[in-house]
Write an enzyme that holds these catalytic residues in place. Sequence first.
Site, mmCIF file in Angstrom:
data_model
loop_
_atom_site.group_PDB
_atom_site.id
_atom_site.type_symbol
_atom_site.label_atom_id
_atom_site.label_comp_id
_atom_site.label_asym_id
_atom_site.label_seq_id
_atom_site.Cartn_x
_atom_site.Cartn_y
_atom_site.Cartn_z
ATOM 1 N N VAL A 1 0.780 -0.913 -0.385
ATOM 2 C CA VAL A 1 0.184 -0.615 0.110
ATOM 3 C C VAL A 1 0.829 0.976 0.064
ATOM 4 C CG1 VAL A 1 -2.418 -1.041 0.876
ATOM 5 C CG2 VAL A 1 -0.165 -0.394 2.378
ATOM 6 N N TYR B 1 8.065 7.549 13.375
ATOM 7 C CA TYR B 1 6.632 6.457 13.660
ATOM 8 C C TYR B 1 5.777 7.628 14.069
ATOM 9 C CZ TYR B 1 3.840 3.352 16.070
ATOM 10 O OH TYR B 1 2.712 2.503 16.042
ATOM 11 N N LYS C 1 1.958 9.268 12.215
ATOM 12 C CA LYS C 1 0.761 8.736 13.454
ATOM 13 C C LYS C 1 0.098 10.028 13.166
ATOM 14 C CE LYS C 1 0.854 4.594 13.075
ATOM 15 N NZ LYS C 1 0.007 3.697 12.345
HETATM 16 P P1 NAP Z 1 2.056 -5.790 13.104
HETATM 17 O O1 NAP Z 1 1.758 -7.342 13.447
HETATM 18 O O2 NAP Z 1 3.369 -6.199 12.798
HETATM 19 O O3 NAP Z 1 1.346 -5.934 11.618
HETATM 20 C C1 NAP Z 1 1.292 -5.192 10.836
HETATM 21 C C2 NAP Z 1 0.367 -5.471 9.328
HETATM 22 O O4 NAP Z 1 0.452 -4.394 7.741
HETATM 23 C C3 NAP Z 1 0.982 -6.544 9.042
HETATM 24 O O5 NAP Z 1 -1.109 -7.386 8.543
HETATM 25 C C4 NAP Z 1 1.286 -6.153 7.706
HETATM 26 O O6 NAP Z 1 1.385 -7.304 6.422
HETATM 27 C C5 NAP Z 1 1.069 -4.932 7.454
HETATM 28 N N1 NAP Z 1 1.354 -4.075 5.918
HETATM 29 C C6 NAP Z 1 3.467 -3.612 6.809
HETATM 30 N N2 NAP Z 1 3.809 -2.630 5.516
HETATM 31 C C7 NAP Z 1 2.482 -3.222 4.510
HETATM 32 C C8 NAP Z 1 2.542 -2.256 3.222
HETATM 33 N N3 NAP Z 1 3.441 -1.849 2.707
HETATM 34 N N4 NAP Z 1 1.264 -3.125 2.843
HETATM 35 C C9 NAP Z 1 0.471 -3.685 3.308
HETATM 36 N N5 NAP Z 1 0.573 -4.682 3.959
HETATM 37 C C10 NAP Z 1 1.345 -3.742 4.798
HETATM 38 O O7 NAP Z 1 1.350 -4.419 13.596
HETATM 39 P P2 NAP Z 1 0.082 -4.555 14.442
HETATM 40 O O8 NAP Z 1 0.548 -4.117 15.731
HETATM 41 O O9 NAP Z 1 -1.067 -4.680 14.218
HETATM 42 O O10 NAP Z 1 -0.039 -2.854 14.184
HETATM 43 C C11 NAP Z 1 -1.742 -1.998 13.216
HETATM 44 C C12 NAP Z 1 -1.793 -1.095 13.344
HETATM 45 O O11 NAP Z 1 -1.705 -0.553 13.930
HETATM 46 C C13 NAP Z 1 -0.143 -0.283 12.472
HETATM 47 O O12 NAP Z 1 -0.082 0.845 12.457
HETATM 48 C C14 NAP Z 1 0.057 -0.013 13.832
HETATM 49 O O13 NAP Z 1 1.374 1.411 13.481
HETATM 50 C C15 NAP Z 1 -0.641 0.610 14.483
HETATM 51 N N6 NAP Z 1 -0.529 -0.039 16.050
HETATM 52 C C16 NAP Z 1 0.132 -0.925 16.382
HETATM 53 C C17 NAP Z 1 0.437 -0.903 18.032
HETATM 54 C C18 NAP Z 1 1.034 -1.749 18.834
HETATM 55 O O14 NAP Z 1 0.955 -1.595 19.872
HETATM 56 N N7 NAP Z 1 1.164 -3.150 18.083
HETATM 57 C C19 NAP Z 1 -0.280 0.609 18.684
HETATM 58 C C20 NAP Z 1 -0.687 1.784 18.499
HETATM 59 C C21 NAP Z 1 -0.910 1.740 16.653
HETATM 60 P P3 NAP Z 1 2.075 -7.996 5.540
HETATM 61 O O15 NAP Z 1 2.606 -8.765 6.747
HETATM 62 O O16 NAP Z 1 2.153 -8.970 5.194
HETATM 63 O O17 NAP Z 1 3.102 -7.342 4.584
#
Ligand code: NAP
Length: 241
Positions: free
Chosen positions: A60, A151, A155
Site C-alpha cells: 500500500v 513513526y 501517526k
Molecule cells: P503487525 O502485527 O506488525 O502487523 C502489521 C500489518 O501491516 C501486517 O499485516 C503487514 O502485512 C501490514 N503491512 C506492513 N507494511 C505493509 C505494506 N507496505 N502494504 C500492505 N500491508 C503492510 O502490527 P500491528 O501491531 O497489528 O499494527 C497494526 C497497526 O496498528 C499499525 O498501523 C500500527 O502502527 C498500529 N498500532 C499498533 C500498536 C501496537 O502496540 N501493536 C499501537 C498503536 C498503533 P504483511 O506482513 O503481509 O506485509
Amino acid sequence: MKTVLITGGSRGIGKCIAENLAKNGYNVVLNYNKSEKQAKQIQKELMEQGIKIETCKADVSNREEVKKLVKFTLNKFGNIDVLINNAGIAKLQMFNDITDEDWNDMLGTNLNSVFYCIQEVLPNMIHNKSGCVINISSIWGLVGASCEVAYSVSKAGIDGMTKSLAKELGPSNIRVNSIAPGIIDTEMNNNIDNAIKEEIKSETPLNRIGRPIDIYRCVEWLINDEFTTGQIISPNGGYVI
Ligand code: NAP
C-alpha cells in the site's frame, strides 16, 4: 451488508478486525503484502466455518498497487462502505541514525498509504454519498515517542489528515476518524522486553497491555455510528490521558 476494505489484515490488529468483521457478516477484503501464507490461512480457517473473506496482495506504499487493490474490491463487491487504513511498520532508532531510506520507508508505508487509499476509494464513496474511513494511528502520534520520531511523525500526520478530511468530506456524508491505540500485544511489539511491558502495565490505570480485540470493538462502534467524525479515539487503558 456493508463492504469493508482493510489494509494490513494478515497479522495482529488487522487480522483481528478482518476476522471479526467477516464473522459478523460484512463483506471483507483483507489486504496483505509479505504475509501471504498467514493471509491464506485466515481465509482457509474462516472458510472451514462457512465464512467468506477475500484476500488481495498489495504494497500500500505504492500508488499503482493501491489502485489495483481498490479495483479488486470494487469488482468483487461493486462498492466500498468502509476503508480501514491499518497497515503499518515501526522501527526503534535514534533520531540521528534515521537514514533517508528509513524515513521514506516509514512515511511511505504509514502515511502515503493512507493518502493513496483514501484518494482511490473516494470516488466510490462520493458517488454513494456515504462512507466511513477509519485510520489506525497511535498514542505516539499524540504524545511523541523517544527513538521513534519517524513513526510518531507518520501517526501525527494521519491524525492531521483525519481532522482536515472530516471537514472536507462531511458534506458528502463521509466520516473520517482515527483510532490511536496504546500498546497492543502483537508482533510489532516483539522487540519490547517483558520487564518494560510490566512497567507499562503498572503505569496503565487499567493495569494491562491492550489486545487486538480492544481495537476491533472500537472499529465496530465507529462503523455503526452516524455522528462522529474528525475524532482521534484512543483505546489505551488510560496510559495516555
Ligand atoms: P503487525 O502485527 O506488525 O502487523 C502489521 C500489518 O501491516 C501486517 O499485516 C503487514 O502485512 C501490514 N503491512 C506492513 N507494511 C505493509 C505494506 N507496505 N502494504 C500492505 N500491508 C503492510 O502490527 P500491528 O501491531 O497489528 O499494527 C497494526 C497497526 O496498528 C499499525 O498501523 C500500527 O502502527 C498500529 N498500532 C499498533 C500498536 C501496537 O502496540 N501493536 C499501537 C498503536 C498503533 P504483511 O506482513 O503481509 O506485509
